[in-house]
Design a protein around this motif. Sequence first.
Motif, PDB file in Angstrom:
ATOM      1  N   GLN A  92       0.837  -1.205   0.000  1.00 12.75           N
ATOM      2  CA  GLN A  92       0.000   0.000   0.000  1.00 12.75           C
ATOM      3  C   GLN A  92       0.875   1.259   0.000  1.00 12.75           C
ATOM      4  O   GLN A  92       1.973   1.264   0.547  1.00 12.75           O
ATOM      5  N   ARG A  93       0.359   2.330  -0.588  1.00 10.76           N
ATOM      6  CA  ARG A  93       1.005   3.663  -0.605  1.00 10.76           C
ATOM      7  C   ARG A  93       2.397   3.626  -1.230  1.00 10.76           C
ATOM      8  O   ARG A  93       3.309   4.318  -0.803  1.00 10.76           O
ATOM      9  N   GLY A  97      -1.387   1.696  -7.010  1.00 12.76           N
ATOM     10  CA  GLY A  97      -2.764   2.046  -7.369  1.00 12.76           C
ATOM     11  C   GLY A  97      -2.789   3.169  -8.406  1.00 12.76           C
ATOM     12  O   GLY A  97      -3.550   3.114  -9.378  1.00 12.76           O
ATOM     13  N   SER A  98      -1.943   4.165  -8.229  1.00  9.25           N
ATOM     14  CA  SER A  98      -1.895   5.295  -9.176  1.00  9.25           C
ATOM     15  C   SER A  98      -1.454   4.822 -10.556  1.00  9.25           C
ATOM     16  O   SER A  98      -1.976   5.280 -11.581  1.00  9.25           O
ATOM     17  N   SER A 121     -15.023   2.270  -2.345  1.00  9.27           N
ATOM     18  CA  SER A 121     -15.241   1.999  -0.927  1.00  9.27           C
ATOM     19  C   SER A 121     -14.894   3.266  -0.133  1.00  9.27           C
ATOM     20  O   SER A 121     -14.184   4.151  -0.630  1.00  9.27           O
TER      21      SER A 121
HETATM   22  C1  LIG Z   1      -7.213   2.483  -2.819  1.00 11.73           C
HETATM   23  C2  LIG Z   1      -5.937   1.730  -3.207  1.00 11.73           C
HETATM   24  C3  LIG Z   1      -6.164   0.947  -4.490  1.00 11.73           C
HETATM   25  C4  LIG Z   1      -4.820   2.803  -3.438  1.00 11.73           C
HETATM   26  O1  LIG Z   1      -3.641   2.119  -3.872  1.00 11.73           O
HETATM   27  P1  LIG Z   1      -2.178   2.585  -3.409  1.00 11.73           P
HETATM   28  O2  LIG Z   1      -1.188   1.899  -4.286  1.00 11.73           O
HETATM   29  O3  LIG Z   1      -2.024   2.380  -1.953  1.00 11.73           O
HETATM   30  O4  LIG Z   1      -2.244   4.146  -3.711  1.00 11.73           O
HETATM   31  P2  LIG Z   1      -1.042   5.137  -4.128  1.00 11.73           P
HETATM   32  O5  LIG Z   1       0.209   4.763  -3.407  1.00 11.73           O
HETATM   33  O6  LIG Z   1      -0.972   5.214  -5.609  1.00 11.73           O
HETATM   34  O7  LIG Z   1      -1.633   6.516  -3.522  1.00 11.73           O
HETATM   35  C5  LIG Z   1      -1.691   7.708  -4.252  1.00 11.73           C
HETATM   36  C6  LIG Z   1      -2.229   8.817  -3.386  1.00 11.73           C
HETATM   37  O8  LIG Z   1      -3.576   8.536  -2.989  1.00 11.73           O
HETATM   38  C7  LIG Z   1      -3.792   9.054  -1.652  1.00 11.73           C
HETATM   39  N1  LIG Z   1      -4.052   7.929  -0.759  1.00 11.73           N
HETATM   40  C8  LIG Z   1      -3.969   6.608  -1.041  1.00 11.73           C
HETATM   41  N2  LIG Z   1      -4.305   5.856   0.034  1.00 11.73           N
HETATM   42  C9  LIG Z   1      -4.585   6.719   1.019  1.00 11.73           C
HETATM   43  C10 LIG Z   1      -4.970   6.578   2.385  1.00 11.73           C
HETATM   44  N3  LIG Z   1      -5.150   5.381   2.939  1.00 11.73           N
HETATM   45  N4  LIG Z   1      -5.163   7.675   3.126  1.00 11.73           N
HETATM   46  C11 LIG Z   1      -4.978   8.904   2.604  1.00 11.73           C
HETATM   47  N5  LIG Z   1      -4.596   9.133   1.305  1.00 11.73           N
HETATM   48  C12 LIG Z   1      -4.406   8.052   0.530  1.00 11.73           C
HETATM   49  C13 LIG Z   1      -2.520   9.761  -1.249  1.00 11.73           C
HETATM   50  O9  LIG Z   1      -2.614  11.111  -1.672  1.00 11.73           O
HETATM   51  C14 LIG Z   1      -1.482   9.020  -2.070  1.00 11.73           C
HETATM   52  O10 LIG Z   1      -0.319   9.747  -2.306  1.00 11.73           O
HETATM   53  P3  LIG Z   1       0.848   9.769  -1.163  1.00 11.73           P
HETATM   54  O11 LIG Z   1       1.081   8.342  -0.727  1.00 11.73           O
HETATM   55  O12 LIG Z   1       2.026  10.379  -1.880  1.00 11.73           O
HETATM   56  O13 LIG Z   1       0.309  10.626  -0.056  1.00 11.73           O
HETATM   57  C15 LIG Z   1      -5.451   0.793  -2.065  1.00 11.73           C
HETATM   58  O14 LIG Z   1      -5.356   1.517  -0.856  1.00 11.73           O
HETATM   59  C16 LIG Z   1      -6.351  -0.414  -1.819  1.00 11.73           C
HETATM   60  O15 LIG Z   1      -6.078  -1.509  -2.309  1.00 11.73           O
HETATM   61  N6  LIG Z   1      -7.410  -0.219  -1.004  1.00 11.73           N
HETATM   62  C17 LIG Z   1      -8.289  -1.327  -0.623  1.00 11.73           C
HETATM   63  C18 LIG Z   1      -9.215  -1.755  -1.756  1.00 11.73           C
HETATM   64  C19 LIG Z   1     -10.179  -0.658  -2.135  1.00 11.73           C
HETATM   65  O16 LIG Z   1     -10.858  -0.079  -1.298  1.00 11.73           O
HETATM   66  N7  LIG Z   1     -10.269  -0.380  -3.445  1.00 11.73           N
HETATM   67  C20 LIG Z   1     -11.131   0.667  -3.968  1.00 11.73           C
HETATM   68  C21 LIG Z   1     -12.017   0.223  -5.028  1.00 11.73           C
HETATM   69  S1  LIG Z   1     -13.255  -0.900  -4.440  1.00 11.73           S
END
Ligand SMILES: CC(C)(COP(=O)(O)OP(=O)(O)OC[C@H]1O[C@@H](n2cnc3c(N)ncnc32)[C@H](O)[C@@H]1OP(=O)(O)O)[C@@H](O)C(=O)NCCC(=O)NCCS
Length: 157
Positions: A92-93, A97-98, A121
């Motif tokens: 994560q993070r 995801g981006s 979500s």
């Molecule tokens: C949502 C999800 C896909 C994001 O993927 P990720 O690879 O962690 O996201 P990134 O690293 O690309 O994040 C990009 C930016 O989004 C924002 N962000 C992402 N997760 C965040 C969090 N938990 N809290 C606050 N900001 C967040 C931030 O601005 C982040 O940039 P930063 O890390 O430089 O601050 C991931 O957290 C996930 O798998 N979540 C659970 C499944 C889910 O709910 N999916 C949604 C669709 S159903």
Amino acid sequence: MLDDLEIREATLEDLPEITSIFRDTIRAVNSRDYSEKQIEAWSSGADDTEVWEDRITNLYFIVAEYKNEIVGFAHVKKGCHLDGLYVHKNYQRRTIGSKLLRIVESHIMAEGYEIINADASITAVDFFDSHYFDQIKKQKKSYKGMGFASSIFSKEL
Ligand SMILES: CC(C)(COP(=O)(O)OP(=O)(O)OC[C@H]1O[C@@H](n2cnc3c(N)ncnc32)[C@H](O)[C@@H]1OP(=O)(O)O)[C@@H](O)C(=O)NCCC(=O)NCCS
């Protein structure tokens, strides 16, 4: 951040890794916003093998791979609807995801759409905000007999 990240279309061979990520990420990450019963019901979707086979076969479905391990996936339905986006709980993070979202947006644009929609979500609201999506409405979605708070997001491409 992860230099060797490769993004490619999913195949049916990826199904076990994809469903493991789905189950584990919901249990480890989404559990901070949903009840134990909701998490149990939602994550049990990992066992619906035919649903996953259908998604992988018929949707635009991509995986992110890092050092031969799948670390995230995304799928698109109805042309421009981001239907699912999940990143491995241990990654994560780290911008995965981006990166998946960027490829999804390019694909949707290449298909001739000027908009992307997503059903997100509660856990993912900050992620979509950070990618300039507008929150169109909050809703309660029914899945496996339970109600789940979620939001419809949209962005012009
Ligand atoms: C949502 C999800 C896909 C994001 O993927 P990720 O690879 O962690 O996201 P990134 O690293 O690309 O994040 C990009 C930016 O989004 C924002 N962000 C992402 N997760 C965040 C969090 N938990 N809290 C606050 N900001 C967040 C931030 O601005 C982040 O940039 P930063 O890390 O430089 O601050 C991931 O957290 C996930 O798998 N979540 C659970 C499944 C889910 O709910 N999916 C949604 C669709 S159903």
